[in-house]
Design a protein around this motif. Structure first.
Motif, PDB file in Angstrom:
ATOM      1  N   ILE A 241     -25.690   7.042 -43.712  1.00  0.00           N
ATOM      2  CA  ILE A 241     -25.916   7.231 -45.150  1.00  0.00           C
ATOM      3  C   ILE A 241     -24.536   7.377 -45.789  1.00  0.00           C
ATOM      4  CG2 ILE A 241     -27.020   8.624 -46.945  1.00  0.00           C
ATOM      5  CD1 ILE A 241     -28.917   9.726 -44.796  1.00  0.00           C
ATOM      6  N   ARG A 242     -24.202   6.473 -46.679  1.00  0.00           N
ATOM      7  CA  ARG A 242     -22.880   6.477 -47.309  1.00  0.00           C
ATOM      8  C   ARG A 242     -22.987   6.904 -48.771  1.00  0.00           C
ATOM      9  NH1 ARG A 242     -19.439   6.387 -43.037  1.00  0.00           N
ATOM     10  NH2 ARG A 242     -20.185   4.853 -41.518  1.00  0.00           N
ATOM     11  N   GLN A 243     -21.909   7.467 -49.231  1.00  0.00           N
ATOM     12  CA  GLN A 243     -21.900   7.949 -50.614  1.00  0.00           C
ATOM     13  C   GLN A 243     -21.786   6.802 -51.618  1.00  0.00           C
ATOM     14  OE1 GLN A 243     -18.776  10.802 -51.527  1.00  0.00           O
ATOM     15  NE2 GLN A 243     -19.408  10.778 -53.681  1.00  0.00           N
ATOM     16  N   TYR A 244     -22.477   6.925 -52.722  1.00  0.00           N
ATOM     17  CA  TYR A 244     -22.274   5.960 -53.814  1.00  0.00           C
ATOM     18  C   TYR A 244     -22.292   6.703 -55.136  1.00  0.00           C
ATOM     19  CZ  TYR A 244     -27.278   5.941 -55.144  1.00  0.00           C
ATOM     20  OH  TYR A 244     -28.542   6.293 -55.577  1.00  0.00           O
ATOM     21  N   GLU A 245     -21.730   6.041 -56.136  1.00  0.00           N
ATOM     22  CA  GLU A 245     -21.704   6.625 -57.479  1.00  0.00           C
ATOM     23  C   GLU A 245     -22.089   5.562 -58.483  1.00  0.00           C
ATOM     24  OE1 GLU A 245     -17.718   8.051 -58.003  1.00  0.00           O
ATOM     25  OE2 GLU A 245     -18.107   9.872 -56.821  1.00  0.00           O
ATOM     26  N   ILE A 246     -22.597   6.006 -59.611  1.00  0.00           N
ATOM     27  CA  ILE A 246     -22.812   5.070 -60.714  1.00  0.00           C
ATOM     28  C   ILE A 246     -21.806   5.448 -61.779  1.00  0.00           C
ATOM     29  CG2 ILE A 246     -24.430   4.150 -62.413  1.00  0.00           C
ATOM     30  CD1 ILE A 246     -26.656   4.665 -60.393  1.00  0.00           C
ATOM     31  N   THR A 247     -20.989   4.470 -62.142  1.00  0.00           N
ATOM     32  CA  THR A 247     -19.888   4.717 -63.066  1.00  0.00           C
ATOM     33  C   THR A 247     -20.058   3.834 -64.301  1.00  0.00           C
ATOM     34  OG1 THR A 247     -18.486   2.911 -62.299  1.00  0.00           O
ATOM     35  CG2 THR A 247     -18.415   4.939 -61.006  1.00  0.00           C
ATOM     36  N   ASP A 248     -19.078   3.899 -65.195  1.00  0.00           N
ATOM     37  CA  ASP A 248     -19.075   3.052 -66.392  1.00  0.00           C
ATOM     38  C   ASP A 248     -18.988   1.576 -66.023  1.00  0.00           C
ATOM     39  OD1 ASP A 248     -19.138   5.351 -67.820  1.00  0.00           O
ATOM     40  OD2 ASP A 248     -17.016   5.317 -68.396  1.00  0.00           O
ATOM     41  N   HIS A 249     -18.568   1.302 -64.797  1.00  0.00           N
ATOM     42  CA  HIS A 249     -18.436  -0.095 -64.362  1.00  0.00           C
ATOM     43  C   HIS A 249     -19.454  -0.449 -63.296  1.00  0.00           C
ATOM     44  CE1 HIS A 249     -14.786  -0.098 -66.685  1.00  0.00           C
ATOM     45  NE2 HIS A 249     -14.402   1.004 -66.045  1.00  0.00           N
ATOM     46  N   GLY A 250     -20.518   0.313 -63.231  1.00  0.00           N
ATOM     47  CA  GLY A 250     -21.573  -0.007 -62.278  1.00  0.00           C
ATOM     48  C   GLY A 250     -21.527   0.836 -61.024  1.00  0.00           C
ATOM     49  N   MET A 251     -22.066   0.273 -59.933  1.00  0.00           N
ATOM     50  CA  MET A 251     -22.202   1.046 -58.702  1.00  0.00           C
ATOM     51  C   MET A 251     -20.972   0.900 -57.801  1.00  0.00           C
ATOM     52  SD  MET A 251     -25.251   0.894 -55.846  1.00  0.00           S
ATOM     53  CE  MET A 251     -26.500   1.519 -56.932  1.00  0.00           C
ATOM     54  N   VAL A 252     -20.543   2.019 -57.263  1.00  0.00           N
ATOM     55  CA  VAL A 252     -19.443   2.008 -56.299  1.00  0.00           C
ATOM     56  C   VAL A 252     -19.963   2.621 -55.004  1.00  0.00           C
ATOM     57  CG1 VAL A 252     -17.084   2.786 -55.784  1.00  0.00           C
ATOM     58  CG2 VAL A 252     -17.746   2.300 -58.152  1.00  0.00           C
ATOM     59  N   VAL A 253     -19.824   1.909 -53.892  1.00  0.00           N
ATOM     60  CA  VAL A 253     -20.259   2.410 -52.591  1.00  0.00           C
ATOM     61  C   VAL A 253     -19.023   2.734 -51.759  1.00  0.00           C
ATOM     62  CG1 VAL A 253     -21.445   1.819 -50.430  1.00  0.00           C
ATOM     63  CG2 VAL A 253     -22.465   1.162 -52.626  1.00  0.00           C
ATOM     64  N   TYR A 254     -18.980   3.969 -51.254  1.00  0.00           N
ATOM     65  CA  TYR A 254     -17.855   4.394 -50.410  1.00  0.00           C
ATOM     66  C   TYR A 254     -18.290   4.245 -48.955  1.00  0.00           C
ATOM     67  CZ  TYR A 254     -16.344   6.327 -54.853  1.00  0.00           C
ATOM     68  OH  TYR A 254     -15.990   6.464 -56.172  1.00  0.00           O
ATOM     69  N   HIS A 255     -17.962   3.110 -48.365  1.00  0.00           N
ATOM     70  CA  HIS A 255     -18.468   2.820 -47.018  1.00  0.00           C
ATOM     71  C   HIS A 255     -17.808   3.690 -45.949  1.00  0.00           C
ATOM     72  CE1 HIS A 255     -14.952   0.193 -47.266  1.00  0.00           C
ATOM     73  NE2 HIS A 255     -14.879   0.344 -45.969  1.00  0.00           N
ATOM     74  N   ASP A 256     -16.768   4.446 -46.349  1.00  0.00           N
ATOM     75  CA  ASP A 256     -16.110   5.328 -45.383  1.00  0.00           C
ATOM     76  C   ASP A 256     -16.451   6.803 -45.615  1.00  0.00           C
ATOM     77  OD1 ASP A 256     -14.838   5.304 -47.796  1.00  0.00           O
ATOM     78  OD2 ASP A 256     -12.810   5.072 -46.993  1.00  0.00           O
ATOM     79  N   ARG A 257     -17.382   7.052 -46.535  1.00  0.00           N
ATOM     80  CA  ARG A 257     -17.771   8.448 -46.795  1.00  0.00           C
ATOM     81  C   ARG A 257     -19.235   8.672 -46.449  1.00  0.00           C
ATOM     82  NH1 ARG A 257     -15.762   9.772 -52.857  1.00  0.00           N
ATOM     83  NH2 ARG A 257     -13.654   8.949 -52.665  1.00  0.00           N
ATOM     84  N   MET A 258     -19.452   9.530 -45.461  1.00  0.00           N
ATOM     85  CA  MET A 258     -20.815   9.856 -45.067  1.00  0.00           C
ATOM     86  C   MET A 258     -21.384  10.909 -46.008  1.00  0.00           C
ATOM     87  SD  MET A 258     -21.810   9.175 -41.486  1.00  0.00           S
ATOM     88  CE  MET A 258     -21.665  10.619 -40.471  1.00  0.00           C
TER      89      MET A 258
ATOM     90  N   THR B  18     -29.130  -1.227 -61.408  1.00  0.00           N
ATOM     91  CA  THR B  18     -27.688  -1.447 -61.399  1.00  0.00           C
ATOM     92  C   THR B  18     -27.284  -2.280 -60.187  1.00  0.00           C
ATOM     93  OG1 THR B  18     -27.469   0.715 -62.450  1.00  0.00           O
ATOM     94  CG2 THR B  18     -25.452  -0.270 -61.574  1.00  0.00           C
ATOM     95  N   LEU B  19     -27.803  -1.917 -59.024  1.00  0.00           N
ATOM     96  CA  LEU B  19     -27.509  -2.675 -57.799  1.00  0.00           C
ATOM     97  C   LEU B  19     -27.979  -4.125 -57.949  1.00  0.00           C
ATOM     98  CD1 LEU B  19     -28.164  -1.388 -54.167  1.00  0.00           C
ATOM     99  CD2 LEU B  19     -28.424  -3.772 -54.773  1.00  0.00           C
ATOM    100  N   ALA B  20     -29.196  -4.280 -58.474  1.00  0.00           N
ATOM    101  CA  ALA B  20     -29.767  -5.623 -58.651  1.00  0.00           C
ATOM    102  C   ALA B  20     -28.910  -6.464 -59.597  1.00  0.00           C
ATOM    103  CB  ALA B  20     -31.194  -5.517 -59.172  1.00  0.00           C
TER     104      ALA B  20
END
Ligand code: ADP
Ligand code: MG
Length: 234
Positions: A213-230, A39-41
């Motif tokens: 280490i930041r939180q990320y999720e995989i959603t229906d629209h791909g990867m979301v990275v929360y750069h403000d959430r440890m 997904t990231l790629a």
């Protein structure tokens, strides 16, 4: 955004990278199966397409047909003419689709470099994804030879002036990590009985970066990275 950098296609990850990736270099994304490497790629590939670049994506594990279905579902347009998808999976129907030319992509890391160079005779690509490199390592007989071959691969990619993103699901990737310009790790943790996904940059030459280490999720629209959430480790 820093104009000397290119977007990964994931805004939160670009923030962690202080603007994005330095182009013309080789990067490694590592993580266990299912962590989101493909997904990231694909975000990285499609950010190139959106930027008017030609992108080459070599899939070595997931057959092109599956990849198309999964990624189209997430909203990626794999039909864009700037996007070239090469199926080098062991199950690809070579006799029907293609000649042995494509087989070279999967043989080993040297053949992969040769095949990419030949591909460049038709068209110049500014982004390349090889997903994953795992099998290329398995085919190497000796570690010293693999090290040499991998270094020579990195050098030829730099000569081609293209940004390369490699993925690997191997736990141990010392050689690769040492020779590439940047490493991004994806991990799934269990925190209080719930699964939590964490992304971390462990190496980035030539730029500062966020090493948390930041939180990320995989959603229906791909990867979301929360750069403000440890993500706190269990
Ligand atoms: N729409 C979705 N919502 C949430 N998770 C999804 C969705 N689509 C796929 N996934 C998850 O994404 C992961 C697959 O990501 P992928 O990029 O193929 O991983 P990898 O290449 O590291 O094996 C799986 O864990 C899958 O459950
Ligand atoms: Mg994958």
């Amino acid at each position: 955004m820093d104009i000397s950098k290119i977007s990964t296609g994931i805004p939160g990850l670009d923030s962690m990278l202080q603007g994005g990736l330095i182009p013309g270099r080789v990067y490694l994304v590592k993580g266990a199966p299912g962590t989101g490497k493909t997904t990231l790629a694909m975000h990285f590939a499609m950010a190139g397409v959106a930027n008017g670049e030609n992108v080459l994506y070599v899939t070595l594990e997931e057959p092109a047909e599956n990849l198309k279905v999964d990624m189209t579902r997430m909203g990626f347009n794999l039909r864009d003419p700037r996007f070239t998808l090469i199926d080098a999976t062991p199950t690809a129907e070579r006799y029907v689709l293609i000649s042995d030319f494509f087989e070279e992509f999967a043989a080993n890391i040297e053949k992969m470099a040769d095949a990419i160079k030949r591909q460049f005779q038709e068209r110049r690509y500014t982004r390349i994804v090889i997903d994953p490199i795992t099998m290329l390592k398995m085919t190497a007989t000796k570690e010293t030879e693999y090290r040499k071959a991998f270094l020579s691969f990195v050098k030829s990619m730099i000569r081609l002036k293209t940004t390369v993103l490699l993925t690997s699901e191997l736990e141990r990737t010392d050689i690769e990590e040492y020779l590439v310009n940047g490493v991004i790790e994806l991990k799934v943790f269990e925190v209080g009985g719930r699964l939590s996904r964490g992304i971390r940059i462990t190496k980035l030459r030539g730029s500062g970066f966020d090493d948390a280490i930041r939180q990320y999720e995989i959603t229906d629209h791909g990867m979301v990275v929360y750069h403000d959430r440890m993500v706190s480790l269990p």
